[in-house]
Design an enzyme around this catalytic site. Structure first.
Site, mmCIF file in Angstrom:
data_model
loop_
_atom_site.group_PDB
_atom_site.id
_atom_site.type_symbol
_atom_site.label_atom_id
_atom_site.label_comp_id
_atom_site.label_asym_id
_atom_site.label_seq_id
_atom_site.Cartn_x
_atom_site.Cartn_y
_atom_site.Cartn_z
ATOM 1 C CG ASP A 189 -0.315 -0.192 2.468
ATOM 2 O OD1 ASP A 189 0.906 0.319 2.525
ATOM 3 O OD2 ASP A 189 -0.899 -0.841 3.425
ATOM 4 C CG HIS A 238 4.578 -9.974 -0.559
ATOM 5 N ND1 HIS A 238 3.624 -10.301 0.410
ATOM 6 C CD2 HIS A 238 5.223 -10.673 -0.665
ATOM 7 C CE1 HIS A 238 3.893 -11.244 0.885
ATOM 8 N NE2 HIS A 238 4.885 -11.537 0.585
HETATM 9 P P1 NAD Z 1 -1.073 -11.455 7.637
HETATM 10 O O1 NAD Z 1 -1.076 -13.027 7.381
HETATM 11 O O2 NAD Z 1 0.189 -10.753 7.761
HETATM 12 O O3 NAD Z 1 -2.161 -11.263 8.764
HETATM 13 C C1 NAD Z 1 -2.319 -9.954 9.173
HETATM 14 C C2 NAD Z 1 -2.287 -10.255 10.899
HETATM 15 O O4 NAD Z 1 -2.375 -8.896 11.355
HETATM 16 C C3 NAD Z 1 -3.126 -11.088 11.437
HETATM 17 O O5 NAD Z 1 -2.660 -11.916 12.454
HETATM 18 C C4 NAD Z 1 -4.270 -10.036 12.208
HETATM 19 O O6 NAD Z 1 -4.806 -10.667 13.262
HETATM 20 C C5 NAD Z 1 -3.260 -9.117 12.606
HETATM 21 N N1 NAD Z 1 -3.920 -7.586 12.790
HETATM 22 C C6 NAD Z 1 -4.849 -7.112 12.042
HETATM 23 N N2 NAD Z 1 -4.988 -5.801 12.372
HETATM 24 C C7 NAD Z 1 -4.244 -5.593 13.168
HETATM 25 C C8 NAD Z 1 -3.918 -4.644 14.111
HETATM 26 N N3 NAD Z 1 -4.489 -3.269 13.842
HETATM 27 N N4 NAD Z 1 -2.689 -4.481 15.117
HETATM 28 C C9 NAD Z 1 -2.241 -5.739 15.118
HETATM 29 N N5 NAD Z 1 -2.339 -6.817 14.578
HETATM 30 C C10 NAD Z 1 -3.386 -7.057 13.435
HETATM 31 O O7 NAD Z 1 -1.802 -10.875 6.450
HETATM 32 P P2 NAD Z 1 -2.913 -11.169 5.481
HETATM 33 O O8 NAD Z 1 -4.073 -10.173 5.675
HETATM 34 O O9 NAD Z 1 -3.271 -12.688 5.428
HETATM 35 O O10 NAD Z 1 -2.464 -10.824 3.806
HETATM 36 C C11 NAD Z 1 -1.503 -11.522 3.474
HETATM 37 C C12 NAD Z 1 -0.619 -10.826 2.245
HETATM 38 O O11 NAD Z 1 -1.471 -10.235 1.450
HETATM 39 C C13 NAD Z 1 0.236 -9.602 3.051
HETATM 40 O O12 NAD Z 1 1.221 -10.218 3.568
HETATM 41 C C14 NAD Z 1 0.270 -8.687 1.819
HETATM 42 O O13 NAD Z 1 1.267 -9.201 1.021
HETATM 43 C C15 NAD Z 1 -1.058 -8.782 1.099
HETATM 44 N N6 NAD Z 1 -1.925 -7.833 1.709
HETATM 45 C C16 NAD Z 1 -1.591 -6.517 1.917
HETATM 46 C C17 NAD Z 1 -2.287 -5.546 2.372
HETATM 47 C C18 NAD Z 1 -1.860 -4.292 2.382
HETATM 48 O O14 NAD Z 1 -0.927 -3.729 1.579
HETATM 49 N N7 NAD Z 1 -2.394 -3.200 3.270
HETATM 50 C C19 NAD Z 1 -3.507 -5.703 2.803
HETATM 51 C C20 NAD Z 1 -4.312 -6.961 2.654
HETATM 52 C C21 NAD Z 1 -3.164 -8.086 2.258
#
Ligand code: NAD
Length: 255
Positions: A100, A115
């Protein structure tokens, strides 16, 4: 919180390692958030092979990207915390799984994007194979692609060579961009404190970074709102929101 502040205060070479959870407080859902973009689009549909082979998949992917960027979002206190530490000379940089661009917008200068980035698009060639883009070097902004989609072209081609254009992100089945893993492991091996925030720490090779940091004698703090497989080896686990904890902790350390 006091232990988090103490650890940050004692550290001179912090490295952030962030996942989708670090941006949920900015309004960008992670994969599991109910009602998020991923409840309407199946990310596994957008494998590199399917994207390269199918104009329909590409058209759908651009619609998904439009939705990803539909709500304007800003860096939150977690992004600002890493940027402030770097400005103060106490953070070597951030390794992120996110696409992002929010760490850069917060002011972080050394950001390794494992990524790739959704803020740019690139040519991946005419028939890329084995998950490896084979483009002509054309790069543009995400806005460039959206303008073409809005003008009625559901699958904009490369204006330089006619190849396929794709978001400059790493899709399922796609090989990571050259040099990225090396840059991430270099930061992990030089830090004295790794702060892993908002990552489920489940996807390798990224999830191996905290182990590299530990192996080089660094301490590890995990900030996540659910358990991770590395909690048992961490110096400190903070079960909470990344922005709501890192923001005040770094503010106190730097004040
Ligand atoms: P991930 O496997 O890294 O999981 C996210 C983790 O963050 C989860 O364990 C969740 O419980 C935790 N979490 C959520 N909000 C939180 C907060 N405010 N504070 C602390 N912890 C929090 O990520 P995913 O959702 O399985 O996505 C996998 C991949 O997809 C990412 O590594 C990325 O490459 C891509 N993705 C990117 C974005 C972005 O750029 N913002 C968003 C969605 C997915």
């Amino acid at each position: 919180m006091q232990r988090l502040t103490d650890l940050l205060a004692r550290s001179e070479r912090v490295v952030g390692f962030t996942g989708a959870g670090v941006s949920t407080e900015s309004g960008i859902p992670d994969f599991r958030s109910p009602g998020g973009v991923w409840s309407r689009y199946d990310p596994s549909e957008f494998t590199f092979g399917r994207y390269a082979a199918s104009p329909e998949v590409r058209a759908r992917s651009w619609l998904m990207r439009r939705e990803f960027f539909a709500t304007p979002f800003e860096p939150n206190p977690a992004h600002h915390a890493f940027a402030a530490l770097e400005r103060a000379g106490r953070c070597l940089g951030v390794v992120t799984q996110n696409i992002d661009g929010l760490h850069q917008r917060a002011g972080s200068r050394t950001v390794v994007e494992l990524h790739g980035t959704a803020t740019e698009v690139m040519c991946i060639g005419h028939a890329p194979v084995h998950g490896t883009p084979d483009g002509c070097g054309f790069h543009e902004t995400h806005a460039w692609a959206m303008a073409r989609v809005d003008a009625g072209d559901p699958d904009p081609a490369c204006p330089s060579c006619g190849g396929i254009v794709k978001s400059a992100t790493v899709s399922f089945e796609q090989v990571l961009f050259p040099g990225v893993v090396e840059a991430a492991y270099d930061l992990a091996s030089r830090c004295d404190l790794m702060v892993a925030a908002g990552s489920s720490l489940q996807v390798y090779p990224a999830a191996g970074l905290p182990e590299v940091a530990l192996g080089h004698g660094a301490r590890l703090v995990i900030v996540n709102d659910e358990p991770t497989p590395l909690d048992s080896v961490a110096t400190l686990v903070v079960r909470g929101k990344a922005g709501a904890t890192l923001g005040p902790a770094v503010e106190e350390v730097l004040s």
